[in-house]
Design a protein around this motif. Structure first.
Motif, PDB file in Angstrom:
ATOM      1  N   GLU A  69      -6.911  -7.203   8.787  1.00 12.16           N
ATOM      2  CA  GLU A  69      -6.852  -7.247  10.248  1.00 12.16           C
ATOM      3  C   GLU A  69      -6.337  -8.612  10.649  1.00 12.16           C
ATOM      4  O   GLU A  69      -6.714  -9.628  10.070  1.00 12.16           O
ATOM      5  N   ASN A  71       8.233   0.411   1.175  1.00 10.20           N
ATOM      6  CA  ASN A  71       7.665   0.150   2.501  1.00 10.20           C
ATOM      7  C   ASN A  71       8.703  -0.438   3.446  1.00 10.20           C
ATOM      8  O   ASN A  71       8.822  -0.016   4.607  1.00 10.20           O
ATOM      9  N   LYS A  85      -8.953  -3.978   3.172  1.00 13.41           N
ATOM     10  CA  LYS A  85      -8.845  -3.752   4.617  1.00 13.41           C
ATOM     11  C   LYS A  85      -8.421  -5.057   5.279  1.00 13.41           C
ATOM     12  O   LYS A  85      -9.098  -6.076   5.154  1.00 13.41           O
ATOM     13  N   SER A 141      -7.319  -1.527  -3.177  1.00 11.73           N
ATOM     14  CA  SER A 141      -7.464  -1.317  -1.738  1.00 11.73           C
ATOM     15  C   SER A 141      -8.143  -2.506  -1.062  1.00 11.73           C
ATOM     16  O   SER A 141      -9.129  -3.046  -1.565  1.00 11.73           O
ATOM     17  N   ASP A 146      -4.516  -0.454   2.472  1.00 10.76           N
ATOM     18  CA  ASP A 146      -5.829   0.207   2.476  1.00 10.76           C
ATOM     19  C   ASP A 146      -5.867   1.396   1.499  1.00 10.76           C
ATOM     20  O   ASP A 146      -6.893   1.680   0.880  1.00 10.76           O
ATOM     21  N   ARG A 147      -4.731   2.090   1.346  1.00 13.02           N
ATOM     22  CA  ARG A 147      -4.651   3.222   0.414  1.00 13.02           C
ATOM     23  C   ARG A 147      -4.699   2.773  -1.047  1.00 13.02           C
ATOM     24  O   ARG A 147      -4.898   3.585  -1.947  1.00 13.02           O
ATOM     25  N   ILE A 196      -0.677  -2.058   6.802  1.00 10.53           N
ATOM     26  CA  ILE A 196      -2.134  -2.126   6.664  1.00 10.53           C
ATOM     27  C   ILE A 196      -2.662  -0.847   6.031  1.00 10.53           C
ATOM     28  O   ILE A 196      -3.538  -0.882   5.145  1.00 10.53           O
ATOM     29  N   GLU A 197      -2.123   0.295   6.439  1.00  9.15           N
ATOM     30  CA  GLU A 197      -2.547   1.570   5.867  1.00  9.15           C
ATOM     31  C   GLU A 197      -2.125   1.682   4.403  1.00  9.15           C
ATOM     32  O   GLU A 197      -2.868   2.219   3.567  1.00  9.15           O
ATOM     33  N   SER A 198      -0.959   1.178   4.074  1.00  9.23           N
ATOM     34  CA  SER A 198      -0.489   1.202   2.681  1.00  9.23           C
ATOM     35  C   SER A 198      -1.399   0.380   1.786  1.00  9.23           C
ATOM     36  O   SER A 198      -1.773   0.816   0.684  1.00  9.23           O
ATOM     37  N   THR A 241       1.499  -9.115   6.497  1.00 11.08           N
ATOM     38  CA  THR A 241       1.149  -8.181   5.417  1.00 11.08           C
ATOM     39  C   THR A 241       1.997  -8.375   4.166  1.00 11.08           C
ATOM     40  O   THR A 241       1.492  -8.252   3.049  1.00 11.08           O
ATOM     41  N   GLN A 264       0.972  -1.775  11.220  1.00  8.09           N
ATOM     42  CA  GLN A 264      -0.069  -0.775  10.950  1.00  8.09           C
ATOM     43  C   GLN A 264       0.289   0.069   9.732  1.00  8.09           C
ATOM     44  O   GLN A 264      -0.586   0.429   8.936  1.00  8.09           O
ATOM     45  N   ASN A 265       1.587   0.381   9.576  1.00  8.12           N
ATOM     46  CA  ASN A 265       2.028   1.106   8.384  1.00  8.12           C
ATOM     47  C   ASN A 265       1.679   0.335   7.116  1.00  8.12           C
ATOM     48  O   ASN A 265       1.195   0.901   6.129  1.00  8.12           O
TER      49      ASN A 265
END
Length: 354
Positions: free
Chosen positions: A289, A256, A287, A285, A277-278, A273-275, A8, A270-271
């Protein structure tokens, strides 16, 4: 670094520089897959075709003696892919004090790392170039995270008095660190994952008897700025437009790294990925994986292998898509990288490892 750094963080920096999503994803996947490419040998196909691949990591299950006590295997995996020798920052033809082992100790942004980056750029017209960029970024990042350690079994890697100022280390982990330091001082094994957790402040006494103080946040941020510069150079060589540094993005990276404090790398991933995505970064933004093995992984897309480990007896169905698959390109790039490091770059510094 672990997956939150190699996947990431590399993706984020590539996007900040100006790479579009698809190219940034290839670079980031390749950067992380260095840690997940644990199978080697020949992949055989039903039409008689064969493809040879090498591994760039080994599974850590029970510290498999077959791999971890094999000096030559260490030289072919840990040295070129995780603990790039630094020659104490000296130029080719110069020798650090203290013998051959001091040539092997990892050092951030050494001249050897510069040569590695130059070798990568020579593949710019090859189908596997972006995969090689990712591999190179993995190794370059690890010159920061793994500094002070060598990718061989040697007393220089011993760790004593391991302490963390902002993280509670269990008695079990302290015992494990001591046992590894005494019995098997390879790489940063005796320091456990301390070099790879971006939020950690820690200290230890190294194999030379020197007290070492480490602030991983500071080290990781230095790595980020330098990775950004190298990715910008790559994009420029590809004819793209490099974005100016965006300090708000670097502040978000620092935030982060500092605040995603779980010791489980998958939770930190995951933290991140969510950041992303936000839309926390200026590129907007996205997504993300990462699937290293099994269905929908690069390997599955190339040869339809669902299992994490190969037996060597598989016969894969050959398709014309295999030649241009990301998985094949990654392994071609992996072989090219190792060949250049082991045969062309390290020997200039008097380092022969294979």
């Amino acid at each position: 670094m672990q997956i939150d750094g190699h996947f990431t963080l590399t993706y984020t920096l590539a996007r900040m520089v100006g790479f579009e999503h698809e190219r940034a994803q290839i670079i980031a996947y390749s950067a992380q897959y260095v840690d997940d490419a644990t199978n080697s040998g020949i992949a055989k196909f039903d039409n008689g075709a064969m493809f040879s691949r090498i591994s760039s990591a080994h599974t850590m299950t029970a510290y498999d003696i077959k791999y971890y006590t094999d000096a030559h295997e260490n030289h072919l995996v840990w040295v070129p892919f995780h603990f790039l020798p630094g020659n104490d920052g000296l130029s080719a033809g110069e020798n650090p004090k203290g013998g051959f082992i001091n040539k092997l100790v990892c050092k951030p942004y050494s001249q050897i790392a510069v040569d590695m980056l130059d070798a990568c750029l020579k593949d710019i017209d090859k189908p596997h170039f972006l995969q090689r960029v990712g591999i190179t970024m993995h190794v370059f990042a690890d010159t920061f995270a793994h500094q002070g350690f060598a990718g061989v079994v040697h007393d220089i890697n011993k760790v004593e008095n391991l302490e963390c100022s902002n993280y509670s280390m269990s008695f079990f982990n302290k015992t494990k660190a001591s046992a590894l330091s005494n019995a098997f001082p390879m790489g940063h094994g005796a320091a456990l994952t301390c070099p790879d957790m971006p939020f950690l402040k820690w200290s230890y006494t190294n194999g030379l008897g020197n007290k070492v103080e480490r602030d991983n946040l500071e080290i990781f941020m230095k790595a980020c700025y330098n990775l950004y510069g190298q990715l910008g150079l790559v994009l420029s060589e590809l004819g793209g437009t490099v974005n100016d540094e965006n300090e708000s993005d670097f502040e978000q990276i620092k935030n982060n790294l500092e605040n995603f404090k779980d010791d489980n790398e998958e939770v930190r991933l995951q933290n991140w990925i969510e950041s992303i995505d936000r839309g926390d970064f200026s590129f907007g933004s996205e997504k993300l994986e990462y699937i290293p093995k099994g269905i929908n992984s690069w390997k599955y897309q190339a040869i339809k292998q669902e299992l994490a480990e190969d037996t060597g007896r598989e016969l894969f169905t050959y398709t014309n898509d295999f030649i241009n698959s990301h998985w094949r390109n990654f392994h071609v790039a992996l072989k090219a990288h190792r060949f250049d490091i082991v045969n062309n770059i390290l020997p200039k510094y008097g380092i022969i490892v294979s």
